[in-house]
Design a protein around this motif. Structure first.
Motif, PDB file in Angstrom:
ATOM      1  N   ASP A 620       0.821  -1.210   0.000  1.00 28.33           N
ATOM      2  CA  ASP A 620       0.000   0.000   0.000  1.00 28.33           C
ATOM      3  C   ASP A 620       0.852   1.256   0.000  1.00 28.33           C
ATOM      4  N   ARG A 622       3.531   1.623  -1.468  1.00 26.32           N
ATOM      5  CA  ARG A 622       4.086   1.816  -2.797  1.00 26.32           C
ATOM      6  C   ARG A 622       3.187   2.658  -3.692  1.00 26.32           C
ATOM      7  N   ALA A 623       1.864   2.461  -3.537  1.00 33.45           N
ATOM      8  CA  ALA A 623       0.937   3.138  -4.453  1.00 33.45           C
ATOM      9  C   ALA A 623       1.126   4.664  -4.437  1.00 33.45           C
ATOM     10  N   PRO A 624       1.093   5.322  -3.255  1.00 38.17           N
ATOM     11  CA  PRO A 624       1.315   6.785  -3.262  1.00 38.17           C
ATOM     12  C   PRO A 624       2.713   7.145  -3.746  1.00 38.17           C
ATOM     13  N   ILE A 626       4.400   5.681  -6.011  1.00 39.84           N
ATOM     14  CA  ILE A 626       4.388   5.651  -7.469  1.00 39.84           C
ATOM     15  C   ILE A 626       3.783   6.930  -8.014  1.00 39.84           C
ATOM     16  N   SER A 627       2.727   7.401  -7.330  1.00 42.13           N
ATOM     17  CA  SER A 627       2.126   8.664  -7.765  1.00 42.13           C
ATOM     18  C   SER A 627       3.157   9.781  -7.706  1.00 42.13           C
ATOM     19  N   GLN A 629       6.411   9.551  -7.763  1.00 43.36           N
ATOM     20  CA  GLN A 629       7.414   9.374  -8.814  1.00 43.36           C
ATOM     21  C   GLN A 629       6.858   9.783 -10.174  1.00 43.36           C
ATOM     22  N   GLY A 630       5.626   9.307 -10.437  1.00 39.94           N
ATOM     23  CA  GLY A 630       5.000   9.589 -11.734  1.00 39.94           C
ATOM     24  C   GLY A 630       4.838  11.086 -11.965  1.00 39.94           C
ATOM     25  N   PHE A 631       4.357  11.761 -10.928  1.00 44.03           N
ATOM     26  CA  PHE A 631       4.096  13.191 -11.141  1.00 44.03           C
ATOM     27  C   PHE A 631       5.359  14.032 -11.133  1.00 44.03           C
ATOM     28  N   GLU A 634       6.009  13.992 -14.597  1.00 49.91           N
ATOM     29  CA  GLU A 634       5.089  14.893 -15.276  1.00 49.91           C
ATOM     30  C   GLU A 634       5.542  16.342 -15.129  1.00 49.91           C
ATOM     31  N   LEU A 637       8.298  17.187 -17.351  1.00 53.02           N
ATOM     32  CA  LEU A 637       7.839  17.412 -18.718  1.00 53.02           C
ATOM     33  C   LEU A 637       7.173  18.788 -18.826  1.00 53.02           C
TER      34      LEU A 637
ATOM     35  N   ASP B  12      -6.786   3.945  -8.095  1.00 44.39           N
ATOM     36  CA  ASP B  12      -6.024   5.127  -7.655  1.00 44.39           C
ATOM     37  C   ASP B  12      -6.147   6.226  -8.716  1.00 44.39           C
ATOM     38  N   ALA B  14      -4.653   9.073  -9.021  1.00 49.50           N
ATOM     39  CA  ALA B  14      -3.382   9.590  -9.528  1.00 49.50           C
ATOM     40  C   ALA B  14      -2.781   8.634 -10.551  1.00 49.50           C
ATOM     41  N   HIS B  15      -2.833   7.315 -10.222  1.00 43.57           N
ATOM     42  CA  HIS B  15      -2.268   6.341 -11.143  1.00 43.57           C
ATOM     43  C   HIS B  15      -2.999   6.368 -12.462  1.00 43.57           C
ATOM     44  N   LEU B  18      -1.880   9.241 -14.468  1.00 47.92           N
ATOM     45  CA  LEU B  18      -0.551   9.011 -15.047  1.00 47.92           C
ATOM     46  C   LEU B  18      -0.648   8.094 -16.265  1.00 47.92           C
ATOM     47  N   ARG B  21      -2.102   9.967 -19.238  1.00 53.08           N
ATOM     48  CA  ARG B  21      -1.138  10.874 -19.841  1.00 53.08           C
ATOM     49  C   ARG B  21      -0.124  10.101 -20.681  1.00 53.08           C
ATOM     50  N   ARG B  25       0.745  10.275 -24.585  1.00 55.69           N
ATOM     51  CA  ARG B  25       2.080  10.563 -25.069  1.00 55.69           C
ATOM     52  C   ARG B  25       2.565   9.462 -26.019  1.00 55.69           C
ATOM     53  N   THR B  95       1.638  -2.461  -8.992  1.00 53.27           N
ATOM     54  CA  THR B  95       2.739  -1.905  -8.203  1.00 53.27           C
ATOM     55  C   THR B  95       3.687  -2.994  -7.751  1.00 53.27           C
ATOM     56  N   PRO B 117       6.140   2.546 -11.791  1.00 53.51           N
ATOM     57  CA  PRO B 117       5.492   3.500 -12.698  1.00 53.51           C
ATOM     58  C   PRO B 117       5.750   3.105 -14.162  1.00 53.51           C
TER      59      PRO B 117
END
Lengths: 848, 146
Positions: A620, A622-624, A626-627, A629-631, A634, A637, B12, B14-15, B18, B21, B25, B95, B117
């Motif tokens: 659990d 990990r999920a946030p 990943i967000s 990291q992902g953002f 973003e 970019l 999720d 946010a996921h 992502l 997006r 891309r 994940t 990710p």
């Protein structure tokens, strides 16, 4: 009654035997003489026959030889032959000599000149093969040196070859007195057909045998087989024979003569034997047997043997009648004496029987009259301890305390009162020893006057044994009752027959309640089947005893855990009698066991829970992450887009430089730090997940080829090792048992650590070795790296512990995972290390 | 040419953003539908809820493993059991990199597996391999009789 045995040679029987033997010898001698006369006759005939047959054989041989001789003589004494020697005219030779071969039954002919050289040779098919009959080394001249003629035999392949020859002379010289013009030889093969012809002519069997020099013609006669053999040596070239003709024959009459002679002998011997046998039978029946019967009868004193003789009319018959009469007189006397003897004997025997009984009975037998002992058997002396009892006062032996009672009984018994006839009393022996006696007494008349007859038995030992038994029983009862464990005797049906207090206390019931119940009633239903099964096995003898843990139901309904041991008591004949049950209260131990099991289950449950928590949490978390990291990506970019936008837009220079600072330096730096943080956190979470997964993975236990497992590990780090300039050496490793993937992980972590924590001062050298130690294989991974200080060595296996947090990447879980895996494989891991020198990690794994 | 509809099953927010997006891309511009749990996804696919799939349309499912109500592995199992749906391409997006879980998804028949990710290159590669990229020929269409 015995008769003196007569001397061997003086008996009539022996004399008659000698006469018979002499007769037999005389007849035998006559037979031998007649036989020798017969043989002599046959020998004369045989010799005469041999001479006649020998003459015939010689004559035949001579006649057969004559034709060859004529051939040699006639052809050599001829002018034409002289001419042949001189001219060698083969046409003439072929016409004359070749044609003559058949006429004279010759097989070959030779013509030599005076010098001995061959002029002409002819051989028919019989002698065509093999070497020529005249050996090359033979000098023809030498053969004829002394004589004008020659006759000899040569050894040929099919048999002897007879050769005859003569010197060649002109017709004008019939006496052959002039010198020889040449030599003429003819030959005949004594092959099988020729021999067969000779055999037919002479009626003999012939064979050719080799002989030595000096053999002479001879004739052998063998009478036993009726064979006549003639030996005729065949002279060789030099005169000495090399072979010999052996001719043998069986004249027909010899066999018949011999057979008739043997038959005569057989008849004569048979007649002689019959004569001797008849003579001996007659003598036996007339003389020997009557004599023997008389002798036997007189010796044995019985006339019975004379019965057959009495009818005999000879002198022997009269003698037998006289002897029989004299026997009749004495028989009556003998009978009377025997009768008297028998009576005496039976009386003696009867008396002896009673004496034996009385003397050998173990009880004392005593007769008392007038207060005195008037009869006592040997056992009485033994029991009383006195050898002389007769005439003594019996009461003096009785124990003083019992005297009145014994005397009173005696008096009343004599008075005819009906009193108890069995009683016990004590006596005192000579040395003061007291013995207990049991008596059986009765009124009785001895020599016409009143007396008592008593049988007394020493029962001292029996009393002692009875006391001992009583004491033993009491001891047993005490042991039974006071034992610290419950003891009970249980009938084969399960009823409590006998039970101690401890058993009752354990079962929570009174003794009466227990004796009224069966073990089936008070055993917990869940334990009853096992108990009954055990009992069946004890009863059928497959086990002798058993122990089990089971529960009894107490009267108040509660359970009590006991350890029950049951064995079977059997009758002397082997039949089951009852069970012996021993019970021990094990409630407290059982409770402790149950508590321990509960605790273990609890610990196991907690462990699983903890692993699940770690798993879920890291997942659990990990999920946030990943967000984030992902953002961050973003944002990066977007920043790029922003910068591009900014380039195109017209912005005042002071803003531009401020924005440039923010976008090119500050914001990227923040993003970098966020990235580093999240990467680190992501690694930590992966590590945690891996660690928690170990607890959930099924481990296999299979034989491992460690050379292969470690080999794979070394190959997987090859790239890193080369980059670090490291040398990794692996020696031959012993096999062990484990899960290949997990064991591989252990060694991968250790080798990676060795590379990771290498010393900055030297190139890494890593060695992996191993050896067998009892039931385990111990491997070590050795490096020359930085080493670990002794105070940190224990903590390296703790999760998240890192000796040097700044050194390289890693989450501090490598050794924790190693420790966890080795633990689960039933092994052990430890280390030795010295800072600045290097470390050595030991891994012990089971081998089976 | 048929338009591929991309289904995104992801709880999720946010996921999901992502993923969208990155898809964009990667040049995947078709229609996209998002479900926030497994039950919604199954309802759509098995045509039980308000929103239902249209027979004859080509779909691609991006499936997260950890989801409320019905988790991704269960969704995958039911999809592959359903004779109408079993040709639907499914890409697992999760994940976790637990080897056991990866193996399980492959056994059940997922088309591809990605760990978050997820970068857009990965999406591009996966979709290309499945033959769904833009004007690609021979699209498996869900719902036709097998």
């Amino acid at each position: 009654m015995s008769v003196r045995k007569p001397q061997e040679w003086t008996t009539v029987q022996m004399q008659l035997t000698l006469v018979l033997a002499a007769t037999a010898i005389l007849i035998g001698a006559a037979l031998v003489w007649s036989q020798s006369v017969e043989i002599h006759r046959i020998d004369i005939h045989l010799t005469a026959d041999a001479a006649e047959r020998g003459g015939l054989l010689n004559r035949v041989l001579e006649l057969k030889g004559n034709s060859l001789e004529t051939f040699a003589y006639d052809y050599s004494y001829w002018d034409e032959m002289v001419r042949l020697v001189q001219t060698g005219d083969r046409v003439w030779a072929r016409q004359n000599i070749d044609a003559a071969l058949r006429t004279y039954r010759a097989n070959a002919a030779w013509v030599f000149d005076a010098a001995g050289s061959p002029v002409y040779t002819v051989r028919d098919s019989t002698l065509q093969t093999g070497p020529g009959p005249v050996p090359s080394g033979l000098s023809i001249r030498r053969v004829f040196a002394q004589n004008h003629f020659c006759h000899f035999f040569l050894t040929g392949p099919d048999g002897p070859i007879e050769v005859r020859g003569a010197t060649v002379q002109p017709s004008s010289d019939p006496g052959r007195r002039t010198h020889a013009r040449g030599y003429f030889l003819v030959a005949r093969s004594w092959n099988q057909p020729y021999l067969a012809e000779l055999m037919r002519l002479t009626g003999t069997t012939m064979r050719i045998v080799p002989v030595g020099p000096g053999a002479k013609p001879s004739t052998e006669v063998v009478r036993q087989t009726g064979t006549i053999t003639f030996n005729r040596p065949l002279p060789g070239v030099e005169g000495e024979p090399k072979e010999m003709l052996v001719a043998s024959l069986h004249p027909g009459w010899t066999a018949a003569a011999l057979q008739s002679m043997r038959r005569n002998l057989l008849v004569q011997v048979g007649l002689a034997l019959l004569t001797i046998l008849g003579l001996s039978l007659v003598l036996r029946s007339w003389v020997t047997r009557p004599l023997w019967l008389l002798r036997y009868s007189l010796a044995s004193g019985s006339a019975k043997a004379l019965k057959p003789l009495e009818r005999n009319r000879t002198e022997f018959g009269q003698l037998a009648l006289l002897v029989g009469q004299s026997f009749g007189h004495s028989a009556a006397l003998v009978k009377e004496v025997a009768e008297r003897k028998r009576t005496e004997q039976s009386l003696r025997e009867s008396e002896e029987k009673y004496r034996l009984v009385v003397n050998n009975v173990s009880e004392a037998i005593v007769v008392a009259q007038d207060w005195k002992i008037v009869f006592a058997n040997p056992s009485a002396g033994r029991i009383f301890g006195y050898s002389q009892l007769l005439g003594t006062d019996f009461n003096q032996f009785v124990h003083p305390a019992d005297r009145w009672f014994v005397a009173d009984g005696y008096r009343r018994r004599l008075a005819g009162e009906d009193i108890r006839d069995r009683f016990r009393f004590r006596i005192v022996r000579q040395l003061g020893e007291t013995r207990h006696l049991e008596a059986s007494a009765a009124y009785f008349e001895w020599m016409g006057r009143p007396a008592t007859l008593s049988f007394l038995d020493d029962i001292t030992e029996r009393l002692v044994a009875e006391n001992a038994l009583r004491e033993s029983e009491e001891r047993f009862r005490a042991t039974f009752e006071q034992a610290a464990v419950g003891v009970a005797h249980v009938s084969l049906e399960g009823r409590f027959i006998r039970i101690n207090q401890r058993f009752c206390d354990i079962a929570g019931r009174t003794r009466d309640e227990m004796l009224a119940s069966t073990f089936q009633e008070i055993t917990h239903p869940d334990d009853l089947d096992a108990d009954l099964t055990n009992i069946r096995e004890v009863l059928d003898g497959s086990i002798t005893t058993y122990s089990m843990e089971k529960r009894y139901i107490r009267k108040d309904g509660s359970f009590v855990w006991v350890n029950l041991t049951v064995s079977l008591m059997r009758e002397p004949d082997g039949r089951p009698r009852h069970f012996i049950s021993v019970v021990e209260d094990i409630s407290s131990r059982k409770e402790a066991e149950l508590k321990e099991q509960r605790l273990a289950r609890e610990v196991e449950r907690r462990k699983i829970e903890l692993e699940q928590v770690i798993y879920a949490a890291s997942h659990d978390l990990r999920a946030p992450l990943i967000s984030v990291q992902g953002f961050v990506g973003e944002l990066r970019l977007s920043l790029k887009d922003l910068l591009a936008e900014l380039e195109r837009t017209d912005v005042p220079p002071e803003f531009r430089s401020r924005i440039a600072e923010l976008t090119r330096s500050d914001i990227p730096e923040s993003l970098r730090f966020i990235d580093a943080g999240t990467t680190r956190m992501s690694e930590l979470l992966s590590g945690l997940l891996r660690l928690s997964r170990l607890g959930r993975t099924e481990f296999r236990a299979e034989p491992l080829d460690m050379n292969r497992v470690v080999g794979q590990v070394v190959r997987s780090v090859e790239f890193t090792a080369r980059a670090a300039g490291a040398e990794i050496a692996v020696t031959d490793l012993p096999a062990c048992v484990g899960d290949s993937m997990q064991v591989g992980q252990v060694f991968a972590n250790l080798v990676e650590n060795a590379l990771k924590y290498r010393s900055p001062e030297r190139a890494p050298v890593i060695r992996v070795t191993g050896r067998r130690e009892g039931n385990s294989a111990v491997y070590y991974v050795e490096d020359n790296g930085r080493g670990i200080a002794s105070d940190m060595q224990q903590r390296v296996f703790t999760p998240f512990y890192r000796v040097d947090p700044k050194a390289g990447i890693g989450e501090g879980l490598g050794l924790a995972i190693v420790s966890r895996i080795v633990d689960r494989l039933g092994g052990r891991v430890w280390l030795e290390s010295e800072p600045g020198k290097g470390s050595r990690f030991f891994v012990a794994l089971p081998t089976g | 040419m048929e338009e591929v509809v991309i289904l995104i099953a992801e709880d999720d927010e946010a996921h999901a953003a992502l993923i969208q997006r990155n898809l964009k891309r990667a040049g995947i511009t078709g229609q996209q539908l998002r479900f926030s749990d497994g039950q919604q996804t199954l309802d759509f696919l098995q045509r039980r809820g308000e929103s239902q799939r249209t027979p004859g349309t080509a779909y691609l499912l991006l499936l997260d493993i950890k989801m409320p109500k019905v988790d991704g592995v269960e969704v995958l199992r039911r999809v592959k059991e359903d004779p109408e749906l079993k040709k639907l391409p499914v890409i697992m997006v999760t994940t976790t990199d637990d080897p056991q879980e990866v193996e399980r998804c492959h056994e059940l028949g997922c088309s591809s597996y990605m760990s978050k990710p997820v970068e857009y290159e990965q999406f591009a590669e996966a979709v290309r391999r499945l033959g769904l990229f833009l004007n690609v020929v021979e699209m498996p269409s869900v719902g036709r009789a097998v």
